[in-house]
Design an enzyme around this catalytic site. Structure first.
Site, PDB file in Angstrom:
ATOM      1  N   ASN A  68     -56.471   9.982   5.328  1.00 29.51           N
ATOM      2  CA  ASN A  68     -55.742  11.137   4.800  1.00 29.51           C
ATOM      3  C   ASN A  68     -56.061  12.406   5.588  1.00 29.51           C
ATOM      4  O   ASN A  68     -55.169  13.184   5.914  1.00 29.51           O
ATOM      5  CB  ASN A  68     -56.086  11.348   3.317  1.00 29.51           C
ATOM      6  N   GLU A  70     -57.498   5.054  -4.016  1.00 30.63           N
ATOM      7  CA  GLU A  70     -57.387   3.870  -3.158  1.00 30.63           C
ATOM      8  C   GLU A  70     -58.085   2.672  -3.778  1.00 30.63           C
ATOM      9  O   GLU A  70     -58.398   1.709  -3.108  1.00 30.63           O
ATOM     10  CB  GLU A  70     -57.956   4.167  -1.763  1.00 30.63           C
ATOM     11  N   HIS A  98     -51.257  12.801   4.384  1.00 28.17           N
ATOM     12  CA  HIS A  98     -51.015  11.980   3.197  1.00 28.17           C
ATOM     13  C   HIS A  98     -49.855  11.003   3.326  1.00 28.17           C
ATOM     14  O   HIS A  98     -49.929   9.900   2.766  1.00 28.17           O
ATOM     15  CB  HIS A  98     -50.855  12.868   1.960  1.00 28.17           C
ATOM     16  N   ASP A 100     -61.575  -1.430  -2.714  1.00 30.65           N
ATOM     17  CA  ASP A 100     -60.899  -0.261  -2.144  1.00 30.65           C
ATOM     18  C   ASP A 100     -60.989  -0.287  -0.626  1.00 30.65           C
ATOM     19  O   ASP A 100     -61.698  -1.099  -0.039  1.00 30.65           O
ATOM     20  CB  ASP A 100     -61.386   1.043  -2.779  1.00 30.65           C
ATOM     21  N   ASP A 142     -50.336   7.268   2.202  1.00 27.63           N
ATOM     22  CA  ASP A 142     -49.498   6.569   1.214  1.00 27.63           C
ATOM     23  C   ASP A 142     -48.952   5.266   1.786  1.00 27.63           C
ATOM     24  O   ASP A 142     -48.922   4.234   1.118  1.00 27.63           O
ATOM     25  CB  ASP A 142     -48.318   7.468   0.795  1.00 27.63           C
TER      26      ASP A 142
END
Ligand SMILES: [Mg+2]
Length: 312
Positions: free
Chosen positions: A197, A232, A202, A189, A206
């Protein structure tokens, strides 16, 4: 030789391959069909028809049955047994009274037939009907393919989803037990992703995840399986190689991410790192167990400073 009657093909004109050993019939049919707005190609023998159908993939084949070299029935049988051409509708042209041929024609996979001498209206109507049916089939197939791909794809990143991963892990683990193939799981991750974030919002988060997935994918071989596991967190299944090979892949990912300049949505340049846990499937181990070990190795990588690979 395939004679291309009209070189000015536009995208949505439907293409019909007309096959007849009689030149007179070819001219007659070509005239009628061109007036209807179809693009027409012609072939005067079975072998020519096969080649034309394979190379140009017409939307429909109008096929004479009685031809000297190879009969239309044989042409149909071959086209229908070839996956590349099996979806192309075939309408037979048959002389009146050849009833056994008509039956055989439908048996070898023909979609319809027209008796000669035919009325142009009947020809037009049967062609329209066959093309309509093909359009419906094509659309259904596209929708089915779409649904199938949505069912296994993560919509945000385009890589596989968790469901596909779990199915493939189960299959690969079974294969490994049966044939002794090696199988390794990587769990990875993005470090401090929550901060991205929180700090940038966000949409940026993304976008980062999409870039991360693309970069990671670029480090993998075609046989490796990359899936978004959740949030993630991603998992990679590496088949056919053990801990050493998979660790080399993990290190390549680590360096690629570390050296990449991520683009935020407002044009910010962001530097990020990843942590990766690696676990090879052990004899007698279940898919859940190897995944859990990869997860613990990832946790260990986080605990000992991030931006590193830890093997279970
Ligand atoms: Mg003939």
């Amino acid at each position: 030789m395939i004679v291309e009657m009209d070189a000015t093909r536009t995208e949505n004109r439907e293409r019909i391959l007309v096959v007849d050993d009689s030149e007179t019939n070819l001219l007659l049919l070509t005239n009628i069909l061109q007036l209807e707005g179809y693009e027409v190609e012609t072939a005067q023998s079975g072998p020519e028809a096969l080649q034309g159908a394979r190379v140009r993939l017409p939307d429909l084949v109008l096929l004479d049955i009685m031809m000297p070299e190879m009969s239309g029935l044989e042409v149909c049988r071959i086209l229908k047994s070839d996956a590349r051409t099996s979806d192309i509708p075939i309408i037979f042209l048959t002389a009146l009274g050849e009833v056994p041929d008509r039956v055989t024609g439908l048996e070898v996979g023909g979609d319809d037939y027209i008796a000669k001498p035919f009325h142009p209206d009947e020809l037009r109507a049967r062609i329209r009907a066959a093309l309509r049916t093909k359009q419906t089939h094509d659309q259904l197939r596209r929708e089915r393919e779409n649904l199938a791909s949505q069912a296994v794809t993560d919509p945000l990143t385009g890589v596989y989803n968790r469901r596909l991963l779990e199915t493939r892990l189960t299959e690969e683990a079974a294969r490994s037990r049966r044939y002794g193939h090696r199988l390794t799981c990587l769990m990875l991750d993005l470090d401090h992703f929550k901060r991205i974030n929180d700090q940038y919002g966000h949409p940026t988060g993304d976008s980062i995840l999409r870039q991360f997935a693309t970069l990671t994918q670029s480090c993998l071989r075609g046989s490796d399986i990359l899936a978004r596991y959740g949030g993630e967190e991603f998992v990679i299944l590496v088949t056919g190689t053990g801990l050493e090979g998979a660790t080399a892949t993990a290190k390549k990912i680590l360096r690629t991410i570390e050296n990449h300049c991520f683009q935020g949505v407002k044009g910010q340049d962001l530097r990020l790192t990843t942590s990766i846990g690696v676990a090879e499937l052990l004899p007698g181990e279940t898919p859940e167990q190897v995944l859990a070990r990869a997860d613990r190795a990832l946790y260990e990588a986080k605990r000992t400073g991030r931006n590193r690979v830890v093997c279970a």
